[in-house]
Design an enzyme around this catalytic site. Structure first.
Site, PDB file in Angstrom:
ATOM      1  CG  ASP A   1      49.227  48.898  13.700  1.00 38.31           C
ATOM      2  OD1 ASP A   1      49.196  48.626  15.110  1.00 38.31           O
ATOM      3  OD2 ASP A   1      49.876  49.210  13.014  1.00 38.31           O
TER       4      ASP A   1
ATOM      5  CG  ASN B   1      58.734  41.363  17.222  1.00 40.42           C
ATOM      6  OD1 ASN B   1      59.597  41.113  17.795  1.00 40.42           O
ATOM      7  ND2 ASN B   1      57.696  40.668  17.738  1.00 40.42           N
TER       8      ASN B   1
ATOM      9  CB  CYS C   1      50.988  46.088  18.963  1.00 41.10           C
ATOM     10  SG  CYS C   1      51.722  47.746  19.563  1.00 41.10           S
ATOM     11  NE  ARG C   2      49.542  44.502  14.109  1.00 42.15           N
ATOM     12  CZ  ARG C   2      49.594  44.723  13.095  1.00 42.15           C
ATOM     13  NH1 ARG C   2      48.451  44.523  12.203  1.00 42.15           N
ATOM     14  NH2 ARG C   2      50.567  45.385  12.612  1.00 42.15           N
ATOM     15  CB  SER C   3      54.005  39.256  16.214  1.00 42.32           C
ATOM     16  OG  SER C   3      55.106  40.304  16.378  1.00 42.32           O
TER      17      SER C   3
ATOM     18  CB  CYS D   1      52.801  42.352  13.631  1.00 39.22           C
ATOM     19  SG  CYS D   1      53.860  42.828  15.234  1.00 39.22           S
TER      20      CYS D   1
HETATM   21  P1  4NP Z   1      52.563  46.122  15.760  1.00 38.27           P
HETATM   22  O1  4NP Z   1      52.075  47.463  15.927  1.00 38.27           O
HETATM   23  O2  4NP Z   1      52.839  45.763  14.286  1.00 38.27           O
HETATM   24  O3  4NP Z   1      51.310  45.118  16.113  1.00 38.27           O
HETATM   25  O4  4NP Z   1      53.792  45.770  16.431  1.00 38.27           O
HETATM   26  C1  4NP Z   1      52.981  48.766  15.275  1.00 38.27           C
HETATM   27  C2  4NP Z   1      53.832  49.489  16.033  1.00 38.27           C
HETATM   28  C3  4NP Z   1      54.514  50.380  15.748  1.00 38.27           C
HETATM   29  C4  4NP Z   1      54.329  50.976  14.571  1.00 38.27           C
HETATM   30  C5  4NP Z   1      53.499  50.145  13.511  1.00 38.27           C
HETATM   31  C6  4NP Z   1      52.761  49.008  14.135  1.00 38.27           C
HETATM   32  N1  4NP Z   1      55.191  51.790  13.903  1.00 38.27           N
HETATM   33  O5  4NP Z   1      54.746  52.396  12.685  1.00 38.27           O
HETATM   34  O6  4NP Z   1      55.718  52.266  14.742  1.00 38.27           O
END
Ligand code: 4NP
Length: 155
Positions: free
Chosen positions: A123, A11, A13-15, A8
C-alpha cells in the site's frame, strides 16, 4: 471474453493503477478483455485515483483520470473470471465475501509474477513518492504474466 477485476483496499491507488496498466497492455497485444477495479472498503467510493498515483502512472503513459472508486459487490464474483488481490488482507476479505457458487477465480496479483521476490503489492498511501513507482513496476510485471496466461488459455 475474459473478465478481470483488480482489487485493493481503497480502489484509489493500487487497483486503479492495475486497471490502467492492464488496459494499455491488453490493447497493445490486441487482446479482448474486460477490465475493472474495486476496493474491499468503500470509504473512497466515487473518488478519482490518488493524485500521486495518477501522476506516476501518467509519466508511463497510463491515464487514470476517468476512473472512479467503487466497493467490491456480490455480483463481481459471478461477473468476473479472475479477481486479483493486491495483498493478503485483500485476498482474505475476498475469500470471506465470495459466495459458494462464485465462478471467479481469486488469486494474489503477484502470483502472476513468480520471478519477483515480493509476494504482495504494498500500500503506497502513507509512504513517499517512490512507493508509487515501485507499485507500477510490480503491476507491469504481474499484468504481463496474467495476460500471458489469458492468451494461453484463450479466455
Ligand atoms: P489502495 O490504497 O488500497 O491501494 O487504494 C489505500 C488508499 C486509501 C486508504 C488505504 C489504502 N485509506 O485507508 O484511506
Amino acid at each position: 471474453m475474459t473478465r478481470l477485476l483488480f482489487v485493493c483496499l481503497g480502489n484509489i491507488c493500487r487497483s486503479p493503477a492495475a486497471e490502467g496498466v492492464a488496459r494499455a497492455m491488453a490493447e497493445a497485444r490486441g487482446l479482448s478483455v474486460e477490465i475493472d477495479s474495486a476496493g474491499t472498503g468503500g470509504w473512497h467510493a466515487g473518488e478519482a485515483p490518488d493524485p500521486r498515483m495518477r501522476e506516476a502512472a501518467l509519466r508511463r503513459g497510463y491515464d487514470l483520470s476517468s476512473l472512479r472508486a467503487r466497493q467490491v459487490r456480490r455480483a463481481d464474483f459471478a461477473d468476473f473470471d479472475h479477481v486479483l488481490a493486491m495483498d493478503e488482507d485483500n485476498l482474505a476479505a475476498l475469500q470471506r465475501a465470495r459466495p459458494a457458487d462464485a465462478r471467479a477465480e481469486l488469486s494474489l496479483m503477484l502470483s502472476h509474477a513468480p520471478h519477483l521476490p515480493e509476494r504482495e503489492v504494498p500500500d503506497p498511501y502513507y509512504g513517499g513518492p517512490q512507493g508509487f513507482d515501485h507499485v507500477l513496476d510490480l503491476l507491469e510485471a504481474a499484468v504481463a504474466g496474467l495476460l500471458d496466461r489469458v492468451e494461453a488459455q484463450g479466455r
